[in-house]
Design a protein around this motif. Structure first.
Motif, mmCIF file in Angstrom:
data_model
loop_
_atom_site.group_PDB
_atom_site.id
_atom_site.type_symbol
_atom_site.label_atom_id
_atom_site.label_comp_id
_atom_site.label_asym_id
_atom_site.label_seq_id
_atom_site.Cartn_x
_atom_site.Cartn_y
_atom_site.Cartn_z
ATOM 1 N N SER A 191 -26.607 -21.578 34.117
ATOM 2 C CA SER A 191 -25.516 -20.613 33.975
ATOM 3 C C SER A 191 -25.923 -19.196 34.351
ATOM 4 C CB SER A 191 -25.039 -20.627 32.535
ATOM 5 O OG SER A 191 -26.128 -20.356 31.676
ATOM 6 N N TYR A 192 -24.915 -18.401 34.717
ATOM 7 C CA TYR A 192 -25.111 -16.982 35.014
ATOM 8 C C TYR A 192 -23.931 -16.245 34.379
ATOM 9 C CZ TYR A 192 -25.839 -12.807 37.994
ATOM 10 O OH TYR A 192 -26.051 -11.532 38.465
ATOM 11 N N GLY A 193 -24.119 -15.771 33.158
ATOM 12 C CA GLY A 193 -23.020 -15.071 32.490
ATOM 13 C C GLY A 193 -22.156 -15.966 31.620
ATOM 14 N N ILE A 251 -34.087 -9.355 43.950
ATOM 15 C CA ILE A 251 -32.945 -8.681 44.572
ATOM 16 C C ILE A 251 -31.718 -8.549 43.667
ATOM 17 C CG2 ILE A 251 -31.756 -10.647 45.658
ATOM 18 C CD1 ILE A 251 -31.757 -8.916 48.281
ATOM 19 N N CYS A 252 -31.633 -9.386 42.661
ATOM 20 C CA CYS A 252 -30.371 -9.431 41.912
ATOM 21 C C CYS A 252 -30.471 -8.820 40.521
ATOM 22 C CB CYS A 252 -29.896 -10.877 41.864
ATOM 23 S SG CYS A 252 -28.344 -11.097 41.037
ATOM 24 N N THR A 253 -31.017 -9.571 39.573
ATOM 25 C CA THR A 253 -30.957 -9.149 38.168
ATOM 26 C C THR A 253 -32.285 -8.622 37.628
ATOM 27 O OG1 THR A 253 -31.472 -11.392 37.464
ATOM 28 C CG2 THR A 253 -29.144 -10.807 37.578
ATOM 29 N N SER A 303 -27.371 -1.141 37.316
ATOM 30 C CA SER A 303 -28.831 -1.244 37.407
ATOM 31 C C SER A 303 -29.356 -1.050 38.824
ATOM 32 C CB SER A 303 -29.296 -2.604 36.890
ATOM 33 O OG SER A 303 -28.986 -3.619 37.841
ATOM 34 N N ARG A 304 -28.459 -0.892 39.797
ATOM 35 C CA ARG A 304 -28.929 -0.850 41.185
ATOM 36 C C ARG A 304 -29.189 0.580 41.654
ATOM 37 N NH1 ARG A 304 -28.282 -6.056 41.932
ATOM 38 N NH2 ARG A 304 -26.276 -7.154 41.881
ATOM 39 N N ASN A 305 -29.987 1.292 40.870
ATOM 40 C CA ASN A 305 -30.409 2.645 41.246
ATOM 41 C C ASN A 305 -31.754 2.937 40.573
ATOM 42 O OD1 ASN A 305 -29.902 4.036 38.567
ATOM 43 N ND2 ASN A 305 -27.865 3.208 38.985
HETATM 44 MO MO MO Z 1 -26.761 -11.456 42.617
#
Ligand code: MO
Ligand code: MGD
Ligand code: MGD
Length: 650
Positions: free
Chosen positions: A415-417, A119-121, A279-281
């Protein structure tokens, strides 16, 4: 974070002044976590449904009865319909490595359907992996030395607030911030340069900039040969593709593209921060492929002070199998993409008979909420929801279980980013009878009679096992030190990718992965290009985050809020819609109501709905009633920013 405790209760939550990334600062929504912890909405005891599904009427039971019911219902489903009739659904409510994946060993052992967590990355990650190989994202700190920071598909001031300190430092030293986004978001409003782009137009824009750089002789072709391979294939493609395509798809004129090419190539130190927004397309992975190709054309992967490209960091790579234990499965069961939960609950054969939701609020946060709701309402579906608060999903539970917050359980947070990791909590006793995800699945496994070693581990043991041999932990780091709370900075946080390059790491303009197309290129769009749909649903809708919500988390703090819809004043004029008026947005999937905000911050034809409010008051729908189960071009991700809708005056 630092929690202040008085009489066994958390009274405030703040940033940790000794943490190099947060520097004592946390965002305003997280500061309100103690409120959620003790709120009226908090689920304190196990309970079973007494009323209609979705009505939220429950009767308290004890944990023993709850576990007994779980064992009975899951065993029955497995016996009657097979293990695959059970579907676990979980995502990132708790972002600790152990609790996030706590159900996996249990469901593997039970032999249920498996969930693909996309759902996310997933789309952006797949796009990055096509060309970057071993090359890592650049640590965010390096942006502080840039002359030009590009926030591309990311709303830094809302969704990545800790990055802002580097933007501020860079600007103090004369650096500039360029924001590329379909709407003039909070970050764009504080930027030096705002460049609007058509939604899903990023590949065209990024490739157009490279084409322009080539025409203006701004690409260092020798450097490209040295640090990357396959550039000649991309160059040939760009030279032979006509300009109008780049202009039409990006919505940016060739003249403006040339200005951006001069700006980027003319800055000695450019830092591109890639957001998942692009990226959400349907061509979202392609957007990331094109932007990384632009980064490589500018030489940013070979680094240097103030130069770099960052998506997520991938700073610590532990062995996920030590959390999920796929080895416990007797056979490979069917994999269900979480984006298609609506389909899984309404049309998948053989049908899903039991749904186990933890760490997630799919009715609000998953696309095509209309179909998800239809599925949750099925009388023959047994739904378990393990939650902190009574979310829209929890209202549909047959069995409701109380979950701890991160203040009440231990975990390790990677970590995220950014490039830091640490072990934290618990700081208070569980509220009511709440159990952590880990405790729930350990106890359930044993009640089920599973005695495999993973089910006998303590949380501390699982954390320790996961940390052993983890990539990115600096050599010589003592595991007990991490366990006792020391914050670790990744050794992989190499500013210049020199280690990766010494090991033969290069940017590959021609992807080594098998799927065509092998280079970043123009590709077809999804819903936005469908002439049939466009004629009936003339507005494009994007649905980015809100500053006061974390995806759908904290929705309970805004019970009456339906959320705003940004509408261009001329569009509103066409429909005689006034500022502040409630409007219906609808399409062939569903409908919802938002409050109109008339603003030129959005383009004509583009509606922006910030935030997944619960909308439990009045018509119980949400923004994801309108979004699609369609998957992205790579990675099986969600197309949250690609819905065609129509506007109806109430
Ligand atoms: Mo997310
Ligand atoms: N339209 C639209 N939809 C989106 C997005 C978007 O931009 N637009 N963003 C997407 C993104 S990026 C993501 S990551 C997903 C996130 O989707 P989800 O992971 O479903 O995230 P949340 O909506 O925050 O819901 C998480 C739930 O987990 C609960 N929770 C928190 N901690 C724990 C715990 O320890 N145990 C248990 N059992 N529960 C816990 C919280 O109370 C909360 O209700 O949403 C996606 N949905
Ligand atoms: N306050 C707050 N912070 C959050 C979250 C939250 O819900 N609330 N969620 C967290 C999570 S789980 C995640 S994954 C991150 C996500 O955070 P980001 O990486 O910022 O991604 P998005 O929020 O999806 O979108 C960011 C921007 O992309 C823009 N966008 C939409 N479509 C396009 C497009 O086609 N091209 C371009 N260039 N831009 C486009 C949107 O308008 C928005 O301004 O945020 C995290 N931080």
């Amino acid at each position: 974070m630092v929690a202040t405790i008085a009489n066994g209760r958390v009274v405030s939550l703040a940033g940790d002044k000794d943490h190099p990334y947060t520097n004592g600062f946390i965002c305003r929504k997280m500061r309100r976590y103690p409120e959620r912890c003790y709120s009226e909405e908090r689920i304190r005891y196990p309970a079973i449904r007494t009323g209609e599904k979705g009505k939220g009427e429950f009767r308290r039971i004890d944990w023993n009865e709850a576990l007994g019911l779980l064992v009975a219902k899951l065993s029955e489903a497995k016996q009657k319909y097979g293990g695959e009739s059970i579907l676990p659904y979980a995502y990132a409510g708790n972002m600790g490595a152990v609790n996030r994946f706590a159900g996996f060993p249990f469901f593997n052992r039970l032999g249920t359907s498996r969930l693909d967590q996309t759902i996310c990355t997933a789309a952006a990650g797949a796009g990055w992996a096509q060309h970057c190989g071993d090359l890592q994202g650049c640590p965010p700190e390096n942006a502080a030395d840039s002359d030009l920071i590009v926030a591309w598909g990311i709303n830094i001031r809302v969704s990545n607030i800790h990055f802002w300190q580097y933007v501020a430092t860079a600007r103090k030293n004369g650096g500039r911030l360029l924001v590329i986004d379909p709407y003039n978001n909070a970050t764009a409003q504080s930027a030096d340069i705002y460049q609007p782009v058509k939604p899903a137009g990023d590949a065209a824009l990024a490739l157009g900039i490279i084409k322009s750089m080539l025409e203006l002789d701004l690409v260092d072709l020798d450097l490209l040969k040295e640090k990357s391979d396959g550039s000649e294939v991309l160059i040939a493609y760009l030279r032979e593709t006509e300009w109008p395509q780049f202009e039409n798809e990006s919505g940016v004129s060739v003249k403006r593209i040339a200005e951006l090419a001069r700006l980027l190539a003319g800055s000695a130190k450019t830092f591109i921060r890639i957001g998942v927004g692009m990226s959400r397309n349907s061509r979202g992975a392609m957007a990331v492929r094109a932007v990384t190709s632009l980064g490589a054309s500018l030489g940013l992967f070979s680094g240097g002070k103030g130069r770099g490209v960052l998506f997520t960091s991938g700073a610590f790579k532990g062995d996920k199998k030590k959390l999920t234990y796929p080895s416990l499965a007797l056979k490979k069961t069917r994999l269900v993409n979480m984006i298609q939960l609506g389909h899984a609950l309404t049309a998948l054969e053989p049908p899903v008979k039991a749904l186990f939701v933890y760490n997630a609020n799919p009715l609000s946060a998953n696309p095509d909420g209309t179909t998800v709701r239809k599925g949750l309402a099925r009388e023959d579906l047994f739904t378990v929801v393990h939650e902190q608060v009574l979310t829209p999903t929890a209202l549909y539970a047959d069995l409701l279980l109380p979950a701890t917050t991160f203040l009440e359980n231990r975990d390790v947070y990677t970590s995220y980013g950014h490039f830091f990791m640490g072990v934290a909590g618990p700081v208070i006793e569980p509220v009511g009878e709440a159990w952590s995800n880990f405790d729930l699945f350990q106890k359930l496994a044993r009640k089920m009679g599973f005695n495999d070693p993973p089910f006998l581990q303590s949380c501390e043991e699982r954390i320790e096992d996961f940390l052993q041999g983890m990539e990115g932990v600096p050599a010589g780091t003592d595991i007990p030190e991490i366990l006792s709370g020391k914050i670790i900075c990744s050794s992989g946080g190499c500013v210049d990718n020199s280690i990766a390059m010494q090991n033969g790491g290069r940017f590959h303009f021609v992807s080594k992965k098998t799927d065509p197309p092998s280079i970043a290129r123009l590709s077809s769009a999804g819903e936005y290009e469908d002439p049939d749909l466009l004629s009936r649903f003339p507005f494009r809708l994007i649905t980015p985050p809100h500053a006061d919500l974390l995806n759908s988390t904290f929705g309970e703090q805004f019970p009456d809020e339906i959320g705003e819809l940004l509408i261009h004043p001329e569009d509103a004029g066409d429909y005689s819609i006034d500022d502040g008026e409630e409007v219906v947005i609808e399409n062939f999937r569903g409908r919802t109501i938002r409050r109109a905000r008339l603003t030129t911050d959005t383009q004509r034809g583009l509606l922006v709905a910030e935030g997944i409010f619960w909308q439990t008051v009045g018509e119980a729908t949400g923004i994801n009633d309108l979004t699609s189960q369609k998957l992205t071009d790579l990675g099986g991700g969600a197309t949250f920013h690609e819905s065609l809708v129509s506007l109806v005056k109430l």
